[in-house]
Design an enzyme around this catalytic site. Sequence first.
Site, PDB file in Angstrom:
ATOM      1  N   ASN A   9       0.872  -1.181   0.000  1.00  0.00           N
ATOM      2  CA  ASN A   9       0.000   0.000   0.000  1.00  0.00           C
ATOM      3  C   ASN A   9       0.905   1.225   0.000  1.00  0.00           C
ATOM      4  O   ASN A   9       1.489   1.569   1.025  1.00  0.00           O
ATOM      5  CB  ASN A   9      -0.896  -0.036   1.257  1.00  0.00           C
ATOM      6  CG  ASN A   9      -1.736   1.217   1.397  1.00  0.00           C
ATOM      7  OD1 ASN A   9      -1.806   2.038   0.487  1.00  0.00           O
ATOM      8  ND2 ASN A   9      -2.366   1.371   2.553  1.00  0.00           N
ATOM      9  N   LYS A  11       0.080   4.255  -0.309  1.00  0.00           N
ATOM     10  CA  LYS A  11      -0.562   5.453   0.249  1.00  0.00           C
ATOM     11  C   LYS A  11      -0.303   6.650  -0.670  1.00  0.00           C
ATOM     12  O   LYS A  11      -0.307   6.498  -1.881  1.00  0.00           O
ATOM     13  CB  LYS A  11      -0.078   5.688   1.685  1.00  0.00           C
ATOM     14  CG  LYS A  11      -0.229   4.412   2.536  1.00  0.00           C
ATOM     15  CD  LYS A  11      -0.060   4.639   3.995  1.00  0.00           C
ATOM     16  CE  LYS A  11      -0.268   3.307   4.717  1.00  0.00           C
ATOM     17  NZ  LYS A  11      -0.213   3.422   6.143  1.00  0.00           N
ATOM     18  N   HIS A  96      -9.733   1.422   4.627  1.00  0.00           N
ATOM     19  CA  HIS A  96      -8.469   1.567   5.360  1.00  0.00           C
ATOM     20  C   HIS A  96      -8.696   2.525   6.535  1.00  0.00           C
ATOM     21  O   HIS A  96      -9.467   3.479   6.424  1.00  0.00           O
ATOM     22  CB  HIS A  96      -7.379   2.105   4.428  1.00  0.00           C
ATOM     23  CG  HIS A  96      -6.024   2.057   5.054  1.00  0.00           C
ATOM     24  ND1 HIS A  96      -5.600   3.013   5.939  1.00  0.00           N
ATOM     25  CD2 HIS A  96      -5.013   1.154   4.963  1.00  0.00           C
ATOM     26  CE1 HIS A  96      -4.375   2.695   6.366  1.00  0.00           C
ATOM     27  NE2 HIS A  96      -4.000   1.570   5.783  1.00  0.00           N
ATOM     28  N   GLU A  98      -7.044   4.883   7.609  1.00  0.00           N
ATOM     29  CA  GLU A  98      -6.798   6.304   7.289  1.00  0.00           C
ATOM     30  C   GLU A  98      -8.016   6.908   6.585  1.00  0.00           C
ATOM     31  O   GLU A  98      -8.343   8.082   6.785  1.00  0.00           O
ATOM     32  CB  GLU A  98      -5.511   6.433   6.441  1.00  0.00           C
ATOM     33  CG  GLU A  98      -4.278   6.217   7.309  1.00  0.00           C
ATOM     34  CD  GLU A  98      -3.069   5.620   6.604  1.00  0.00           C
ATOM     35  OE1 GLU A  98      -3.010   5.638   5.360  1.00  0.00           O
ATOM     36  OE2 GLU A  98      -2.177   5.112   7.322  1.00  0.00           O
ATOM     37  N   GLU A 168      -5.925  -4.838  10.591  1.00  0.00           N
ATOM     38  CA  GLU A 168      -4.897  -3.823  10.803  1.00  0.00           C
ATOM     39  C   GLU A 168      -5.155  -3.084  12.113  1.00  0.00           C
ATOM     40  O   GLU A 168      -5.944  -2.127  12.145  1.00  0.00           O
ATOM     41  CB  GLU A 168      -4.900  -2.819   9.646  1.00  0.00           C
ATOM     42  CG  GLU A 168      -4.586  -3.442   8.305  1.00  0.00           C
ATOM     43  CD  GLU A 168      -3.906  -2.430   7.382  1.00  0.00           C
ATOM     44  OE1 GLU A 168      -2.782  -2.717   6.956  1.00  0.00           O
ATOM     45  OE2 GLU A 168      -4.478  -1.373   7.114  1.00  0.00           O
ATOM     46  N   GLY A 174       2.169   2.303  10.736  1.00  0.00           N
ATOM     47  CA  GLY A 174       3.131   3.390  10.572  1.00  0.00           C
ATOM     48  C   GLY A 174       3.821   3.782  11.867  1.00  0.00           C
ATOM     49  O   GLY A 174       4.457   4.836  11.947  1.00  0.00           O
ATOM     50  N   SER A 214       3.085  -2.112  10.407  1.00  0.00           N
ATOM     51  CA  SER A 214       4.534  -2.152  10.646  1.00  0.00           C
ATOM     52  C   SER A 214       5.185  -3.502  10.320  1.00  0.00           C
ATOM     53  O   SER A 214       6.112  -3.927  11.019  1.00  0.00           O
ATOM     54  CB  SER A 214       4.855  -1.719  12.076  1.00  0.00           C
ATOM     55  OG  SER A 214       4.457  -0.369  12.277  1.00  0.00           O
TER      56      SER A 214
HETATM   57  P1  PGA Z   1       2.563   0.267   7.669  1.00  0.00           P
HETATM   58  O1  PGA Z   1       1.128   0.487   6.976  1.00  0.00           O
HETATM   59  O2  PGA Z   1       3.117  -1.045   7.129  1.00  0.00           O
HETATM   60  O3  PGA Z   1       3.391   1.446   7.243  1.00  0.00           O
HETATM   61  O4  PGA Z   1       2.351   0.199   9.120  1.00  0.00           O
HETATM   62  C1  PGA Z   1       0.238  -0.584   6.809  1.00  0.00           C
HETATM   63  C2  PGA Z   1      -1.050  -0.106   6.193  1.00  0.00           C
HETATM   64  O5  PGA Z   1      -1.486   1.009   6.503  1.00  0.00           O
HETATM   65  O6  PGA Z   1      -1.691  -0.811   5.395  1.00  0.00           O
END
Ligand code: PGA
Length: 256
Positions: A9, A11, A96, A98, A168, A174, A214
């Site tokens: 992803n 983003k 997601h 976000e 998640e 992140g 992460s």
């Molecule tokens: P990350 O993001 O691996 O940077 O923690 C995962 C995601 O948001 O799908």
Amino acid sequence: MRKPIIGGNWKMNRGTPKEAKEMLDSLIPLVKDFHSVDIVISAPFTVLTTMHDILKDTNIKLGAQNMYFQEKGAYTGEISPLFLKNIGVEYVILGHSERRDIFNESDAMVNEKLKMALSMDLKPIVCIGEHLEEREAGKAKKIIENQFNETFKNLTKEDMLNVIIAYEPIWAIGTGKTATPEQAEEIHVFIRDLLIKKFDEETSKSIRIQYGGSINPDNAEDLFNKKNIDGGLVGGASLQADSLSQIIKAANSTFM
Ligand code: PGA
């Protein structure tokens, strides 16, 4: 046995054709022999067409990060699933955290999007997960159960079999703070139980549940070795070919 699936992803990163091409030119040769894992990269809309050309004849599939739940009309700034289909997108991330937290997407909206994606034969990767305060208050399962029931409302078993779920935990996204394999596995088992309750044993056994939050080359293998974790959704570590290919390799080896 379920074939693992790794989703990158990107983003709001790697959004120019040059950036996308550089990354894929490095990644493609590194992962070309990994056939025991499905590989998807979900990229910004601005590079999907370029990526489609680069990825044809490779083992990497193309994904989007969002879509709207109408086919066309007066929805300034939104992207129709028809447009995505038309340029060769196969997968789409929905719900997601976000999108939910920053752009106020509700479970009901994610449910609309999901039904639309399925009707267009786009393969949805649907995210669910709890916030840190919810986990600390012992409410993680309750939150996930609610999200599950609302997000997958009015879906048939046949619909559900085309869905990929991504667990998640929001506190792990992140932050560099990964869920331990045991913490992740516990929730994956819980989600499989919800699938049995709402659908049946066969559906629960067939659906792939990714972990996300992460993931990096050092923790990937231990996570993917868990029985109910079928690969991962990778944010930060999907931006470099080197780290993403190591994560893909780890998933590939769990299925061999
Ligand atoms: P990350 O993001 O691996 O940077 O923690 C995962 C995601 O948001 O799908």
